[in-house]
Motif scaffolding. Structure first.
Motif: not given
Lengths: 170, 421
Positions: A126-139
């Motif tokens: 939902i809006t305002s959630d903090i996301l962490e994108i890990d490109l190398e691991n696809g997570i």
């Protein structure tokens, strides 16, 4: 130029007034035809979502590093690069969507903007959630809800383009 | 297992293994840029590759079709002047420096020009800054539209990276009969598939309905692959298409067809029966219903043209309907032929006289009328029937656009309301 492969940012889920993710957001909604004469990327940000109901003020609300989360078929329509550049102009760090129109996907990759197809994204953020994108691991970790989602890792050439900061810097 | 058309074309243009989902570097036969997108291609090229030459100036073309001739618009809300004239000039100067041919304003819509000039030939790979570049699937070309970064890179290196898409075989059975046209078939398929089913895929069309389609009808169908979200829709060229192209290219062409036992990731069979004329209601191309359902709705204008329905045969169908009659006084009817060649033909055979006598506005060839920033837009609340391919909000002005065939546009123009013949 070496870029981070773990990106953290605040999510904006692009929804309608009922709170449902908007499907098939087209390039005229993202960056209207009438601003195509603009060639300075710094000028483009203020017109992002300028033709998308309830989201016209997005450029005023978005902060550098924010992540856009969208529904199915994002970026249908024209081949205009400006529909990607306007988000780069605002400092958006990534677009994560259920799916993308093919030309839009290419344009974002080539511009060095992180773009990730993740079919389950809108039901888990939902809006305002903090996301962490890990490109190398696809997570993708939703740090606000502690959920973890996976996505198909970009191909090596796409990673190279991302690391270089765009196709033309390869 | 045999190979499908996509795989054959890609294999002939790459050293990499062609496998669905994997990346290949694809060699391009022809690279184009139009006046929309083109100026940024030039700017990107000059910035990334200063003082360098394009890969091969004989394989690169500019096609000016969007703002033909250039308009100058200043938007009050942001005081932004759209520099269409300067943008075209920028491309012309770059073309001159690099020895690139320009099909300048008035020659027509780039993809159609590529077909008429004998440059779009079966089995070729071609790209352009037009999102409907996949229209070239109508003649068996792997053609895709892309943004200005891709094209700048292609100008320099003559290739693109490509994730090999899945191929879907679509077999169409049934009977396509007047007043239904290939536009109605395209709209019917959009209704059937919407935008998600074929997203990112390559279509290959087969079946009795497809085999009977003439070139202009194939162009119409192929043009709407973009609205279906597909990368391309390839229509295996038949003898009549091949002989047209051979005449244009002034040479014999090698045959390129999918194998009879070709492998596809998915196969779909559709029986269209005897479909009725269809209409896409505002504001989505897949918001399709039968024309019957909205019959009688008053209209303010019709636009007959675009890369989807701007061929000679399209206007002949219109002429058949409006001959000796008048467009309703409440309706503005705009005709924009796809190319100069189409325009000339219509002039020569008297079609333009018929349309003119019926009270239609005949404009010079190009894309005019399809997107805001060009001529012929609608005002708030106005209803327009358009033979183009997109009816997004704000696409053709502030009004409401419905997508239809030239037949429905013509008959409705006479009656002043959405009508069937």
């Amino acid at each position: 130029m070496e870029r981070e492969t773990i990106i953290r940012g605040k999510a904006w889920v692009i929804t309608d007034y009922k709170g449902n993710p908007i499907k098939d957001i087209d390039t005229d909604m993202i960056y209207h035809n009438k601003y195509l004469g603009i060639t300075d990327i710094n000028e483009m940000g203020k017109y992002a979502f300028g033709n998308l109901s309830n989201w016209e003020d997005f450029p005023l609300k978005a902060k550098e590093g924010d992540i856009i989360v969208t529904g199915e078929g994002f970026g249908q329509g024209s081949s205009r690069q400006q529909a990607v550049d306007c988000f780069i102009s605002l400092g958006i760090s990534a677009i994560v969507g259920e799916s993308f129109a093919p030309i839009y996907l290419r344009n974002a990759i080539n511009a060095g903007l992180l773009i990730i197809a993740c079919p389950t994204i809108t039901s888990n953020v939902i809006t305002s959630d903090i996301l962490e994108i890990d490109l190398e691991n696809g997570i993708i970790k939703n740090l606000s809800s502690n959920k973890t989602l996976s996505f198909k890792k970009p191909h090596e050439i796409q990673m190279e383009i991302y690391r270089a900061g765009g196709l033309l810097r390869l | 297992m045999g190979e499908n058309l996509l795989k054959k074309i890609l294999k002939a243009h790459t050293k990499d293994e062609v496998k669905v989902g994997e990346i290949i570097w694809l060699d391009l036969d022809i690279i184009t840029a139009r006046d929309f997108g083109g100026p940024n291609v030039v700017k990107n090229f000059r910035k990334a590759y200063p003082d360098q030459k394009v890969v091969d100036n004989k394989r690169i073309f500019f096609t000016f079709d969007c703002n033909a001739p250039a308009t100058t618009i200043k938007y009050a809300e942001n005081q932004q002047t759209i520099k269409y004239a300067e943008n075209q000039q920028l491309c012309r100067n770059f073309a001159k420096d690099q020895g690139i041919k320009v099909f300048d304003v008035n020659r027509g819509i780039g993809t159609h020009v590529m077909i008429e000039e004998g440059l779009a030939l079966p089995g070729r790979t071609m790209v352009g800054t037009d999102s409907h570049f996949n229209i070239l699937g109508s003649v068996g070309v792997f053609g895709i539209g892309m943004g200005d970064i891709d094209i700048a890179f292609a100008f320099r290196y003559g290739k693109i990276w490509l994730e090999v898409p899945e191929s879907v075989k679509i077999t169409i059975k049934g009977n396509l009969k007047y007043p239904a046209t290939s536009k109605d078939l395209a709209l019917y398929l959009l209704k059937e598939f919407s935008t998600a089913k074929l997203l990112g895929k390559s279509i290959e069309f087969f079946g009795p309905v497809i085999e009977k389609l003439k070139l202009y009808e194939r162009i119409t169908l192929a043009s709407m692959a973009t609205e279906m979200g597909a990368v391309i829709s390839l229509i295996p060229p038949d003898n009549s298409v091949v002989s047209y192209l051979e005449e244009r290219a002034k040479k014999e062409l090698p045959t390129i067809m999918p194998d009879n036992d070709a492998q596809y990731e998915e196969e779909i069979e559709i029986d269209i029966g005897e479909i009725e004329p269809m209409i896409a209601c505002p504001y989505k191309p897949d918001n399709v219903v039968s024309v019957k359902e909205v019959e009688g709705r008053p209209i303010d204008s019709v636009f007959i043209g675009s890369c989807t329905n701007g061929r000679v045969e399209d206007y002949k169908m219109v002429a058949e309907i409006v001959k000796g009659k008048k467009v309703a006084s409440s309706v503005m009817a705009k005709v924009v032929p796809a190319t100069k060649e189409v325009f000339n033909q219509l002039l020569k055979d008297g079609t333009i006289d018929i349309l003119n006598d019926a009270g239609m506005i005949i404009s010079n060839p190009g894309c005019g009328g399809c997107a805001e920033g060009q001529i012929g837009m609608t005002g708030t609340g106005e209803v327009q029937l358009s033979t183009s391919n997109r009816n997004f909000k704000g696409k053709q002005g502030k009004g409401e656009t419905y997508l239809v065939s030239p037949v429905i546009a013509a008959i409705s123009a006479l009656k002043g309301e959405i009508s069937l013949p």
